[in-house]
Design a protein around this motif. Structure first.
Motif, PDB file in Angstrom:
ATOM      1  N   LEU A  13     -24.864   9.509   5.349  1.00 58.95           N
ATOM      2  CA  LEU A  13     -23.711   8.945   4.651  1.00 58.95           C
ATOM      3  C   LEU A  13     -22.847   8.110   5.598  1.00 58.95           C
ATOM      4  CD1 LEU A  13     -22.226   8.939   1.897  1.00 58.95           C
ATOM      5  CD2 LEU A  13     -20.877  10.860   2.741  1.00 58.95           C
ATOM      6  N   LYS A  14     -22.553   6.866   5.176  1.00 59.71           N
ATOM      7  CA  LYS A  14     -21.711   5.974   5.968  1.00 59.71           C
ATOM      8  C   LYS A  14     -20.517   5.437   5.184  1.00 59.71           C
ATOM      9  CE  LYS A  14     -25.540   4.387   8.899  1.00 59.71           C
ATOM     10  NZ  LYS A  14     -26.333   3.200   9.346  1.00 59.71           N
ATOM     11  N   GLY A  15     -20.551   5.607   3.865  1.00 66.29           N
ATOM     12  CA  GLY A  15     -19.457   5.075   3.067  1.00 66.29           C
ATOM     13  C   GLY A  15     -19.231   5.867   1.801  1.00 66.29           C
ATOM     14  N   LEU A  45     -10.846  11.268   4.532  1.00 70.59           N
ATOM     15  CA  LEU A  45     -12.037  10.428   4.478  1.00 70.59           C
ATOM     16  C   LEU A  45     -11.934   9.272   5.470  1.00 70.59           C
ATOM     17  CD1 LEU A  45     -12.796  10.222   0.640  1.00 70.59           C
ATOM     18  CD2 LEU A  45     -14.249  11.248   2.386  1.00 70.59           C
ATOM     19  N   LYS A  46     -10.778   8.624   5.500  1.00 70.14           N
ATOM     20  CA  LYS A  46     -10.609   7.497   6.412  1.00 70.14           C
ATOM     21  C   LYS A  46     -10.605   7.947   7.864  1.00 70.14           C
ATOM     22  CE  LYS A  46      -8.563   4.023   3.440  1.00 70.14           C
ATOM     23  NZ  LYS A  46      -7.581   2.932   3.323  1.00 70.14           N
ATOM     24  N   ALA A  47     -10.028   9.121   8.123  1.00 68.22           N
ATOM     25  CA  ALA A  47      -9.995   9.639   9.487  1.00 68.22           C
ATOM     26  C   ALA A  47     -11.375  10.064   9.979  1.00 68.22           C
ATOM     27  CB  ALA A  47      -9.034  10.827   9.580  1.00 68.22           C
ATOM     28  N   SER A  48     -12.292  10.314   9.040  1.00 68.34           N
ATOM     29  CA  SER A  48     -13.634  10.781   9.397  1.00 68.34           C
ATOM     30  C   SER A  48     -14.509   9.676   9.969  1.00 68.34           C
ATOM     31  CB  SER A  48     -14.324  11.365   8.167  1.00 68.34           C
ATOM     32  OG  SER A  48     -14.686  10.328   7.260  1.00 68.34           O
ATOM     33  N   GLY A  49     -14.087   8.429   9.810  1.00 62.82           N
ATOM     34  CA  GLY A  49     -14.892   7.310  10.282  1.00 62.82           C
ATOM     35  C   GLY A  49     -15.768   6.696   9.212  1.00 62.82           C
ATOM     36  N   GLN A  51     -16.629   4.515   5.941  1.00 62.45           N
ATOM     37  CA  GLN A  51     -16.025   3.393   5.234  1.00 62.45           C
ATOM     38  C   GLN A  51     -15.596   3.884   3.850  1.00 62.45           C
ATOM     39  OE1 GLN A  51     -17.551  -0.661   5.570  1.00 62.45           O
ATOM     40  NE2 GLN A  51     -19.396   0.203   6.502  1.00 62.45           N
ATOM     41  N   VAL A  52     -14.435   3.438   3.398  1.00 56.33           N
ATOM     42  CA  VAL A  52     -13.912   3.854   2.097  1.00 56.33           C
ATOM     43  C   VAL A  52     -13.559   2.616   1.286  1.00 56.33           C
ATOM     44  CG1 VAL A  52     -12.113   5.135   0.876  1.00 56.33           C
ATOM     45  CG2 VAL A  52     -12.983   5.995   3.057  1.00 56.33           C
ATOM     46  N   ARG A  53     -14.068   2.587   0.054  1.00 58.93           N
ATOM     47  CA  ARG A  53     -13.723   1.527  -0.886  1.00 58.93           C
ATOM     48  C   ARG A  53     -13.310   2.163  -2.208  1.00 58.93           C
ATOM     49  NH1 ARG A  53     -14.295  -0.432   3.331  1.00 58.93           N
ATOM     50  NH2 ARG A  53     -15.316  -2.413   3.912  1.00 58.93           N
ATOM     51  N   PHE A  54     -12.576   1.403  -3.000  1.00 56.91           N
ATOM     52  CA  PHE A  54     -12.071   1.885  -4.279  1.00 56.91           C
ATOM     53  C   PHE A  54     -12.624   0.975  -5.375  1.00 56.91           C
ATOM     54  CE2 PHE A  54      -9.171   2.780  -0.862  1.00 56.91           C
ATOM     55  CZ  PHE A  54      -8.916   4.136  -1.006  1.00 56.91           C
ATOM     56  N   CYS A  55     -13.359   1.567  -6.308  1.00 51.22           N
ATOM     57  CA  CYS A  55     -14.068   0.818  -7.345  1.00 51.22           C
ATOM     58  C   CYS A  55     -13.510   1.240  -8.697  1.00 51.22           C
ATOM     59  CB  CYS A  55     -15.567   1.113  -7.239  1.00 51.22           C
ATOM     60  SG  CYS A  55     -16.618   0.133  -8.305  1.00 51.22           S
ATOM     61  N   THR A  56     -12.816   0.343  -9.362  1.00 47.85           N
ATOM     62  CA  THR A  56     -12.078   0.719 -10.567  1.00 47.85           C
ATOM     63  C   THR A  56     -12.331  -0.254 -11.703  1.00 47.85           C
ATOM     64  OG1 THR A  56      -9.845   1.064 -11.465  1.00 47.85           O
ATOM     65  CG2 THR A  56     -10.062  -0.572  -9.728  1.00 47.85           C
ATOM     66  N   ASN A  57     -12.222   0.221 -12.919  1.00 45.74           N
ATOM     67  CA  ASN A  57     -12.243  -0.640 -14.103  1.00 45.74           C
ATOM     68  C   ASN A  57     -10.828  -0.896 -14.611  1.00 45.74           C
ATOM     69  OD1 ASN A  57     -14.988  -0.985 -14.093  1.00 45.74           O
ATOM     70  ND2 ASN A  57     -15.391   0.201 -15.940  1.00 45.74           N
ATOM     71  N   GLU A  58      -9.846  -0.720 -13.759  1.00 45.94           N
ATOM     72  CA  GLU A  58      -8.444  -0.960 -14.108  1.00 45.94           C
ATOM     73  C   GLU A  58      -8.255  -2.409 -14.552  1.00 45.94           C
ATOM     74  OE1 GLU A  58      -4.785  -1.093 -14.961  1.00 45.94           O
ATOM     75  OE2 GLU A  58      -5.264   0.818 -13.990  1.00 45.94           O
ATOM     76  N   THR A  59      -7.793  -2.608 -15.786  1.00 43.40           N
ATOM     77  CA  THR A  59      -7.539  -3.964 -16.281  1.00 43.40           C
ATOM     78  C   THR A  59      -6.204  -4.062 -17.014  1.00 43.40           C
ATOM     79  OG1 THR A  59      -8.868  -3.516 -18.285  1.00 43.40           O
ATOM     80  CG2 THR A  59      -9.976  -4.621 -16.438  1.00 43.40           C
ATOM     81  N   GLN A  60      -5.272  -3.173 -16.677  1.00 40.59           N
ATOM     82  CA  GLN A  60      -3.929  -3.288 -17.247  1.00 40.59           C
ATOM     83  C   GLN A  60      -2.947  -3.848 -16.231  1.00 40.59           C
ATOM     84  OE1 GLN A  60      -2.112  -0.131 -19.418  1.00 40.59           O
ATOM     85  NE2 GLN A  60      -3.886   0.252 -20.704  1.00 40.59           N
ATOM     86  N   ASP A  61      -3.441  -4.231 -15.073  1.00 43.14           N
ATOM     87  CA  ASP A  61      -2.562  -4.764 -14.036  1.00 43.14           C
ATOM     88  C   ASP A  61      -3.396  -5.575 -13.054  1.00 43.14           C
ATOM     89  OD1 ASP A  61      -0.102  -5.186 -12.910  1.00 43.14           O
ATOM     90  OD2 ASP A  61       0.343  -3.077 -12.602  1.00 43.14           O
ATOM     91  N   ALA A  62      -2.776  -6.556 -12.422  1.00 37.55           N
ATOM     92  CA  ALA A  62      -3.437  -7.300 -11.362  1.00 37.55           C
ATOM     93  C   ALA A  62      -3.527  -6.419 -10.119  1.00 37.55           C
ATOM     94  CB  ALA A  62      -2.660  -8.578 -11.057  1.00 37.55           C
ATOM     95  N   ARG A  63      -4.520  -6.679  -9.279  1.00 32.96           N
ATOM     96  CA  ARG A  63      -4.759  -5.815  -8.119  1.00 32.96           C
ATOM     97  C   ARG A  63      -3.528  -5.601  -7.230  1.00 32.96           C
ATOM     98  NH1 ARG A  63      -9.746  -7.710  -4.744  1.00 32.96           N
ATOM     99  NH2 ARG A  63      -8.859  -9.711  -5.364  1.00 32.96           N
ATOM    100  N   PRO A  64      -2.813  -6.646  -6.841  1.00 36.42           N
ATOM    101  CA  PRO A  64      -1.657  -6.405  -5.962  1.00 36.42           C
ATOM    102  C   PRO A  64      -0.635  -5.441  -6.564  1.00 36.42           C
ATOM    103  CG  PRO A  64      -2.216  -8.728  -5.973  1.00 36.42           C
ATOM    104  CD  PRO A  64      -3.043  -8.100  -7.062  1.00 36.42           C
TER     105      PRO A  64
END
Length: 241
Positions: A13-15, A45-49, A51-64
C-alpha cells in the motif's frame, strides 16, 4: 474461507483515497459536522507517509468552497488533493466541443465559468437540491429531446446521501428520470466511473494494487474502486445501512 488479500495489500500500500461526505463529515446546515475520529484519522494517514487523496461526488459547491468548509472543521486538506466531478466534466466538454445546459446547484456554477453554454447541445446534471423542480427538469428534458443525438452527463449516480437531518435524494434519481423520458443512457462523470478513479491514480503515480479506497457507498465507492483493481473498504457511517 478467510480473505488473504488484505495482508498483501497492506504490504504494498502506497496511497489511500478517501470519500468525503459520510466518511469524514456529514453535510448539513452550518457546513455540517465532522464524524468523530475522522480529523485524527486523516492526520495519522498523512503522518504515515502514505499518499492521501480525496475522491468525492460533491456537486453542491465548488471545490474551493467545500475545501474551505472542511478546513474549518479541522481537516488537513488542500484543493489540489480533491477530485470531484465538475472539473472533470469541464475537461470532457471542452475536449468534445460541447455546450451544456446546466441543471446544477447554484454554488457549482463557478466551476463552469469558462464553458460556453450558448445554444446547448448536451445537458449536465448534478445534485441540484431544491433546483430539482418540475420546471427545471422539464427544461433539461426539452433540450435533450430536441437534439438529434442527445448527450446527458451526470455528475455521479448516487441514490441518496446523508446530511445531519437525515437522508436526502441524490442526483442518480433525477438522472434516471431523464434517461427514461429521453430513452438514452447518461454518461456518468465521477464515481464509479473507471476514468475518474484512474485520474486519481495517475495523480499519485500509483498502480491500482498500490491504493485503497475508503467510502460509505458500497456501489459507487467500494464497487467502483474494485472494478479498477483498487482495494475497497466500506465504513459504517454516512449512508451505511
Amino acid at each position: 474461507m478467510a480473505d488473504t488479500s488484505w495482508p498483501t495489500c497492506s504490504r504494498i500500500l502506497k496511497g489511500v483515497i478517501l470519500d468525503l461526505c459520510g466518511v469524514l463529515y456529514d453535510s448539513g446546515e452550518g457546513g455540517g459536522v465532522a464524524i468523530p475520529g475522522s480529523v485524527e484519522a486523516v492526520k495519522k494517514l498523512k503522518a504515515s507517509g502514505l499518499q492521501v487523496r480525496f475522491c468525492t461526488n460533491e456537486t453542491q459547491d465548488a471545490r474551493p468552497s467545500f475545501v474551505a468548509k472542511l478546513q474549518r472543521l479541522g481537516f488537513d486538506i488542500a484543493v489540489s488533493e480533491v477530485f470531484s466531478p465538475a472539473p472533470a466534466s469541464v475537461a470532457v466538454l471542452k475536449d468534445r466541443g460541447l455546450r451544456p445546459h446546466l441543471l446544477v446547484h447554484d454554488a457549482l456554477f463557478p466551476e463552469f465559468d469558462n464553458v460556453d453554454t450558448n445554444n446547448p447541445n448536451c445537458v449536465v446534471i448534478g445534485d441540484a437540491a431544491e433546483k430539482f423542480t418540475y420546471q427545471n427538469l422539464n427544461e433539461a428534458f426539452r433540450v435533450l429531446i430536441e437534439l438529434e443525438k442527445p448527450v446527458l452527463f451526470s455528475l455521479g449516480q448516487g441514490r441518496y446521501y446523508k446530511e445531519t437531518d437525515g437522508l436526502k435524494l441524490d442526483v442518480g434519481v433525477f438522472m434516471k428520470a431523464l434517461e427514461y423520458a429521453c430513452d438514452l443512457k447518461a454518461e456518468v462523470i465521477g464515481k464509479p466511473s473507471p476514468v475518474f478513479f484512474q485520474s486519481v491514480l495517475n495523480d499519485m503515480g500509483l498502480q491500482p494494487r498500490e491504493a485503497l479506497m475508503i467510502g460509505d457507498d458500497l456501489v459507487n465507492d467500494v464497487g467502483g474502486a474494485q472494478r479498477c483493481g483498487i482495494q475497497g473498504i466500506q465504513v459504517r457511517t454516512g449512508k451505511y445501512r
